[in-house]
Design an enzyme around this catalytic site. Structure first.
Site, PDB file in Angstrom:
ATOM      1  N   CYS A   1      44.976  59.510  50.651  1.00 55.47           N
ATOM      2  CA  CYS A   1      46.164  58.670  50.734  1.00 55.47           C
ATOM      3  C   CYS A   1      47.361  59.575  51.050  1.00 55.47           C
ATOM      4  O   CYS A   1      47.684  60.473  50.263  1.00 55.47           O
ATOM      5  CB  CYS A   1      46.360  57.975  49.394  1.00 55.47           C
ATOM      6  SG  CYS A   1      47.887  57.030  49.273  1.00 55.47           S
TER       7      CYS A   1
ATOM      8  N   CYS B   1      48.593  56.826  57.558  1.00 54.36           N
ATOM      9  CA  CYS B   1      48.254  56.056  56.343  1.00 54.36           C
ATOM     10  C   CYS B   1      46.816  55.630  56.551  1.00 54.36           C
ATOM     11  O   CYS B   1      46.480  55.090  57.607  1.00 54.36           O
ATOM     12  CB  CYS B   1      49.159  54.837  56.211  1.00 54.36           C
ATOM     13  SG  CYS B   1      48.579  53.637  54.971  1.00 54.36           S
TER      14      CYS B   1
HETATM   15  N1  DGL Z   1      46.539  54.360  52.161  1.00 55.19           N
HETATM   16  C1  DGL Z   1      47.730  54.955  51.727  1.00 55.19           C
HETATM   17  C2  DGL Z   1      48.239  56.066  52.644  1.00 55.19           C
HETATM   18  O1  DGL Z   1      47.443  56.718  53.270  1.00 55.19           O
HETATM   19  C3  DGL Z   1      48.832  54.150  51.115  1.00 55.19           C
HETATM   20  C4  DGL Z   1      48.961  52.700  51.342  1.00 55.19           C
HETATM   21  C5  DGL Z   1      49.856  52.061  50.294  1.00 55.19           C
HETATM   22  O2  DGL Z   1      49.370  51.860  49.193  1.00 55.19           O
HETATM   23  O3  DGL Z   1      51.020  51.753  50.617  1.00 55.19           O
HETATM   24  O4  DGL Z   1      49.409  56.328  52.702  1.00 55.19           O
END
Ligand code: DGL
Length: 262
Positions: A71, A181
């Site tokens: 993430c 993301c």
């Molecule tokens: N999947 C996450 C990222 O790579 C975050 C998404 C979220 O929860 O806003 O930033």
């Protein structure tokens, strides 16, 4: 070796899908912090607390030997702090700016991420270091996380959102879009229809897995059919129940399909 991957939600499955195939002899844990998704629109302080709880659970309760924070948002605000607390390797993910600029040092690069990542100090420093020709533009796409979490991947609403968000950019001048993301990888088919053919996708998935393998002292193999076993958790609880498991399988299947789109 027991390797844990963690994300706010299903985004990290796009990383896990590849990791299980290039590290088929390891044992994986995956945690989606479903109680707190999305992270990208919360305060940094809130996200720091969620990451602390998740990493503590994976290391102290589940015995993870290494953690990949799959993430970008969580990495942006809390990876450093987690490394100061725990001795096990903790690998983060950040938008693959360096990779995109290495592929084309002349045309522009669009970095798409969550609002926290876009305004974060970490990304600012990364850009300052590598974007010497000032080719990078940033766009926050927070609604893609919400769409992904309700499994709305292809719809007129998703398309309209993306057309509007990308309208300010003269896309024909761009060599790539950096998917900063992990949730955004689920939209590669829709994005492929919207973006000019001259624009490519760049993400940090493979690079982060290579870094994880290096730091954890394990060796990747070419991705084949064999897949490492994995146990799944939602905010500290094992994922059970027919519907929850079916949802997980649908996401894993879609994540694998999106990997084929370049
Ligand atoms: N999947 C996450 C990222 O790579 C975050 C998404 C979220 O929860 O806003 O930033």
């Amino acid at each position: 070796m027991r390797i844990a991957l963690f994300d706010s939600g299903i985004g990290g499955l796009t990383v896990l899908s590849h990791a299980r195939r290039v590290l088929p002899s390891e044992e994986f844990l995956f945690l989606a912090d479903r109680d707190h998704v999305p992270y990208g629109t919360k305060t940094e302080e809130e996200v720091r607390g969620y990451v602390r709880d998740a990493v503590t659970f994976l290391i102290e309760e589940q015995g993870a030997d290494a953690v990949l924070i799959a993430c970008n948002t969580a990495t942006s605000v809390a990876a450093e702090e987690m490394r100061n607390i725990y001795d096990v390797p903790i690998i983060g993910m950040e938008p693959a700016v360096k990779k995109a600029l290495a592929q084309d040092a002349e045309r522009r690069v669009l970095v798409a991420a969550t609002p926290i990542t876009v305004r974060g100090e970490k990304l600012r420093r990364l850009i300052e270091e590598y974007d010497t020709n000032h080719l990078i533009d940033l766009v926050a796409l927070p609604r893609l996380v919400q769409f992904a979490e309700r499994e709305e991947f292809v719809s007129p609403r998703v398309e309209e959102y993306l057309w509007n968000a990308l309208a300010p950019f003269d896309l024909i001048r761009y060599s790539s879009i950096v998917l900063g993301c992990t949730h955004f990888n689920y939209f590669k088919d829709t994005l492929r229809r919207i973006l000019p053919k001259t624009m490519h996708f760049v993400d940090g998935n493979e690079g982060s897995i290579e870094e994880l393998a290096r730091r954890a002292g394990v060796h990747t193999v070419p991705a084949g059919v064999a897949k490492a076993p994995c146990r799944f958790f939602a905010s500290g609880r094992p994922i059970t129940g027919t519907e929850a498991i079916a949802r997980l399988e649908r996401s894993i299947e879609r994540a694998a399909r999106m990997e084929e789109i370049v």
